[in-house]
Design an enzyme around this catalytic site. Structure first.
Site, PDB file in Angstrom:
ATOM      1  N   CYS A  42       0.832  -1.204   0.000  1.00  0.00           N
ATOM      2  CA  CYS A  42       0.000   0.000   0.000  1.00  0.00           C
ATOM      3  C   CYS A  42       0.871   1.261   0.000  1.00  0.00           C
ATOM      4  CB  CYS A  42      -0.982  -0.032   1.160  1.00  0.00           C
ATOM      5  SG  CYS A  42      -2.394   1.086   0.915  1.00  0.00           S
ATOM      6  N   HIS A  91      -3.856  -5.008  -0.074  1.00  0.00           N
ATOM      7  CA  HIS A  91      -3.402  -5.744   1.116  1.00  0.00           C
ATOM      8  C   HIS A  91      -3.736  -7.229   0.952  1.00  0.00           C
ATOM      9  CE1 HIS A  91      -2.443  -2.180   3.542  1.00  0.00           C
ATOM     10  NE2 HIS A  91      -3.488  -1.630   2.948  1.00  0.00           N
ATOM     11  N   GLU A 126      -1.869  -9.237   2.993  1.00  0.00           N
ATOM     12  CA  GLU A 126      -1.341  -9.677   4.284  1.00  0.00           C
ATOM     13  C   GLU A 126      -2.327  -9.498   5.425  1.00  0.00           C
ATOM     14  OE1 GLU A 126      -1.089  -5.354   4.865  1.00  0.00           O
ATOM     15  OE2 GLU A 126      -1.027  -6.711   3.153  1.00  0.00           O
TER      16      GLU A 126
END
Length: 237
Positions: free
Chosen positions: A91, A179, A181
């Site tokens: 990001c 994202h 993760e």
């Protein structure tokens, strides 16, 4: 197994390595966080860590007037990328990587907050991002800015609202504006920390984000694990 070192630069406490942390630990990495704006990033050797991860955050990649430490992150990344050392940007981290490579970061035509599929390029489908193909899973998006594709980089993924969602640079650098993760109960911290932004974004609400997180987290956790595991195996020296 030889111990490796991962340096993760964090901008807000709740945007951490997420599912990457157990993967890295299982692969023999010792994780060390540095807190942007608090720790002295100029003291970090850009070549020393076996892996550098620049995490997300709610500030703009070009907001140096308010957050001077961003210039230190860009310098760190510029040297790191020039040396082709394993580097991952998530990001804000991806946007800072784009800046370090000379590309412009600017407001996107619309803010992306929530779960949505990726459209992979041919290069994206040929690599580790194939595990995140929009036909398999949705990923979490949380950004208002985007960036030009840096010279020499390879576009890997797009969305309807944002052409450059991911790029590779060299053999060991990966930038993900989304994202992969972050999932599961940990996102409750995001819903609290980003409450003002959520309330100010039409069509976005905490109940909807929570429901979508419950619906998509299990798949993202598995596919994200496969994606990052494959990338780590490819870049480890």
């Amino acid at each position: 197994m030889a111990e490796r070192r991962c340096l993760a630069i964090r901008h807000v406490a709740f945007e951490d390595l997420g599912l990457l942390a157990p993967l890295l630990e299982a692969s023999g990495y010792q994780i060390r966080y540095r807190e942007a704006g608090v720790d002295d990033l100029t003291a970090e050797d850009p070549h020393a860590p076996d892996l550098l991860v620049i995490l997300g955050g709610p500030i703009g990649a070009a907001d140096e007037a308010d957050y001077p430490f961003l210039a230190d992150e860009v310098r760190l990344l510029r040297e790191r990328l020039a040396a082709d050392r394993p580097t991952l940007g998530l990001c804000l981290g991806a946007q800072l990587m784009a800046r370090a490579l000379g590309a412009q970061v600017y407001p996107a035509r619309e803010k992306e907050i929530g779960w949505a599929p990726l459209e992979l390029t041919a290069a994206g489908r040929a690599g580790c991002l194939r595990h995140l193909d929009g036909g398999i899973t949705l990923v979490l998006h949380w950004h208002g800015d985007t960036f030009e594709l840096p010279a020499g980089a390879t576009r890997l993924a797009s969305t309807r609202a944002c052409e450059n969602q991911a790029f590779a640079y060299g053999e060991r650098a990966l930038a993900l504006q989304f994202h992969a993760e972050a999932a599961g109960r940990a996102l409750e911290r995001w819903f609290i920390g980003h409450t003002v932004e959520i309330a100010a974004t039409p069509g976005v609400s905490v109940p909807q984000l929570r429901a979508d997180t419950a619906r998509h987290s299990a798949t993202l956790h598995e596919q994200g694990r496969r994606c990052f595991s494959e990338w780590l195996e490819a870049v480890e020296e």
